[in-house]
Scaffold this motif. Structure first.
Motif, PDB file in Angstrom:
ATOM      1  N   SER A  95     -30.184  24.802  14.096  1.00 51.16           N
ATOM      2  CA  SER A  95     -30.774  23.675  14.827  1.00 51.16           C
ATOM      3  C   SER A  95     -29.771  22.538  14.975  1.00 51.16           C
ATOM      4  O   SER A  95     -29.622  21.958  16.063  1.00 51.16           O
ATOM      5  CB  SER A  95     -32.034  23.182  14.107  1.00 51.16           C
ATOM      6  OG  SER A  95     -33.005  24.202  14.020  1.00 51.16           O
ATOM      7  N   TRP A  96     -29.073  22.210  13.893  1.00 45.76           N
ATOM      8  CA  TRP A  96     -28.064  21.161  13.968  1.00 45.76           C
ATOM      9  C   TRP A  96     -26.912  21.559  14.890  1.00 45.76           C
ATOM     10  O   TRP A  96     -26.347  20.705  15.595  1.00 45.76           O
ATOM     11  CB  TRP A  96     -27.524  20.831  12.575  1.00 45.76           C
ATOM     12  CG  TRP A  96     -28.365  19.859  11.818  1.00 45.76           C
ATOM     13  CD1 TRP A  96     -29.078  20.072  10.684  1.00 45.76           C
ATOM     14  CD2 TRP A  96     -28.578  18.483  12.164  1.00 45.76           C
ATOM     15  NE1 TRP A  96     -29.741  18.935  10.296  1.00 45.76           N
ATOM     16  CE2 TRP A  96     -29.449  17.937  11.183  1.00 45.76           C
ATOM     17  CE3 TRP A  96     -28.140  17.662  13.192  1.00 45.76           C
ATOM     18  CZ2 TRP A  96     -29.868  16.617  11.215  1.00 45.76           C
ATOM     19  CZ3 TRP A  96     -28.563  16.335  13.227  1.00 45.76           C
ATOM     20  CH2 TRP A  96     -29.412  15.832  12.251  1.00 45.76           C
ATOM     21  N   GLN A 134     -32.001  25.349   9.621  1.00 49.90           N
ATOM     22  CA  GLN A 134     -31.449  23.999   9.714  1.00 49.90           C
ATOM     23  C   GLN A 134     -30.049  24.010  10.333  1.00 49.90           C
ATOM     24  O   GLN A 134     -29.735  23.170  11.186  1.00 49.90           O
ATOM     25  CB  GLN A 134     -31.408  23.366   8.321  1.00 49.90           C
ATOM     26  CG  GLN A 134     -32.763  23.035   7.737  1.00 49.90           C
ATOM     27  CD  GLN A 134     -33.441  21.890   8.473  1.00 49.90           C
ATOM     28  OE1 GLN A 134     -32.818  20.888   8.818  1.00 49.90           O
ATOM     29  NE2 GLN A 134     -34.728  22.034   8.726  1.00 49.90           N
ATOM     30  N   SER A 135     -29.216  24.958   9.924  1.00 55.25           N
ATOM     31  CA  SER A 135     -27.841  25.007  10.425  1.00 55.25           C
ATOM     32  C   SER A 135     -27.800  25.294  11.921  1.00 55.25           C
ATOM     33  O   SER A 135     -27.074  24.631  12.678  1.00 55.25           O
ATOM     34  CB  SER A 135     -27.045  26.073   9.667  1.00 55.25           C
ATOM     35  OG  SER A 135     -27.004  25.792   8.288  1.00 55.25           O
ATOM     36  N   PHE A 184     -36.616  22.128  13.632  1.00 57.47           N
ATOM     37  CA  PHE A 184     -36.366  21.470  12.347  1.00 57.47           C
ATOM     38  C   PHE A 184     -37.617  21.492  11.475  1.00 57.47           C
ATOM     39  O   PHE A 184     -37.551  21.757  10.271  1.00 57.47           O
ATOM     40  CB  PHE A 184     -35.917  20.033  12.569  1.00 57.47           C
ATOM     41  CG  PHE A 184     -34.475  19.894  12.988  1.00 57.47           C
ATOM     42  CD1 PHE A 184     -33.455  20.155  12.088  1.00 57.47           C
ATOM     43  CD2 PHE A 184     -34.143  19.510  14.268  1.00 57.47           C
ATOM     44  CE1 PHE A 184     -32.123  20.025  12.463  1.00 57.47           C
ATOM     45  CE2 PHE A 184     -32.818  19.381  14.654  1.00 57.47           C
ATOM     46  CZ  PHE A 184     -31.803  19.639  13.757  1.00 57.47           C
ATOM     47  N   SER A 186     -38.887  24.742   9.350  1.00 59.58           N
ATOM     48  CA  SER A 186     -38.352  25.079   8.022  1.00 59.58           C
ATOM     49  C   SER A 186     -39.264  24.593   6.906  1.00 59.58           C
ATOM     50  O   SER A 186     -39.214  25.113   5.784  1.00 59.58           O
ATOM     51  CB  SER A 186     -36.951  24.485   7.846  1.00 59.58           C
ATOM     52  OG  SER A 186     -36.993  23.070   7.937  1.00 59.58           O
ATOM     53  N   THR A 246     -34.159  29.286   5.405  1.00 60.19           N
ATOM     54  CA  THR A 246     -34.303  27.844   5.634  1.00 60.19           C
ATOM     55  C   THR A 246     -32.961  27.217   5.999  1.00 60.19           C
ATOM     56  O   THR A 246     -32.869  26.390   6.917  1.00 60.19           O
ATOM     57  CB  THR A 246     -34.879  27.161   4.385  1.00 60.19           C
ATOM     58  OG1 THR A 246     -36.119  27.776   4.034  1.00 60.19           O
ATOM     59  CG2 THR A 246     -35.112  25.679   4.639  1.00 60.19           C
TER      60      THR A 246
END
Length: 239
Positions: free
Chosen positions: A204-205, A201-202, A21, A24, A197
């Protein structure tokens, strides 16, 4: 439940996800020379560590069940040292690739005057497209191996089995980065950075939700399942 699913590996995975996270942030803001030099290498390393942890968990799930068969010689491969060796070896390969990239053809800051007429855009030039896609391809290879092994192990008994969650997490991870490839090739400048970026994030989530949300749900809302007896199936035997 946390102990049954390898406490130490879960902690390493959570730490690596935290760095995923945070990585990024290196793509946001003014592109300083140091940031250009290290941002892709940092991204590659933290994600290699993260996916290596998931690969280690997948392999340990398979070894643990195969070791229960009579006469199996895989019991010595179920020790924590084996999972640590998988993480170290996979991460070292990515580190070697990043060091070769930075040493031979390091990224640098450049002034782009061609993207917008009359405007100078300061951006990072990766300087070695092949190295970047090799780094991303290595992550895809690790994720693909984890997905295939977890998919084949999905029908093993439910107790201690994370294969289903790993399958979904790797499927989501691969879907995000496969979608990123055509999007990045059709964009340029700040839009490429925004795409990467968003992909960071996507993905990782996706890993957080698929790997840890089911466990949190059980621990918070179904604590009667979070017992050693239930995981071992003794409660079914007593009935």
């Amino acid at each position: 439940m946390v102990r049954a699913n390898n406490y130490s590996l879960s902690c390493i995975l959570l730490v690596s996800l935290t760095f995923c996270f945070l990585s990024s942030l290196a793509f946001i803001g003014y592109p300083h020379t140091e940031k250009c030099l290290l941002r892709q290498a940092t991204f590659g390393m933290v994600f290699a560590l993260c996916v290596s942890c998931i690969l280690a968990k997948t392999v340990m799930v398979v070894f643990a069940f195969m070791a229960t068969k009579p006469g199996s010689s895989l019991k010595r491969w179920t020790s924590p040292q084996v999972s640590y060796m998988i993480i170290v070896c996979c991460s070292l390969l990515q580190l070697l690739l990043c060091v070769m990239w930075i040493s031979a053809s390091p990224p640098f800051q450049q002034m782009n005057t061609g993207s917008k007429p009359g405007i100078i855009v300061i951006e990072c030039n990766e300087n070695a497209t092949i190295a970047f896609w090799s780094m991303l391809g290595y992550l895809g290879l690790l994720a693909s191996i984890s997905f295939i092994v977890a998919f084949l192990a999905r029908r093993l008994p439910d107790s201690f089995n994370e294969a289903k969650y790993i399958t979904f997490s790797m499927l989501a991870f691969l879907s995000v980065w496969v979608s990123y490839i055509p999007a990045s090739l059709s964009s340029q400048g700040k839009y490429t950075v925004a795409m990467e970026t968003f992909a960071i994030q996507s993905s990782s989530w996706a890993l957080v939700i698929c790997m840890f949300l089911p466990k949190c749900f059980i621990m918070l809302f179904r604590p009667h399942i979070n017992t050693k007896e239930h995981l071992l199936g003794k409660n079914k035997a007593q009935k």
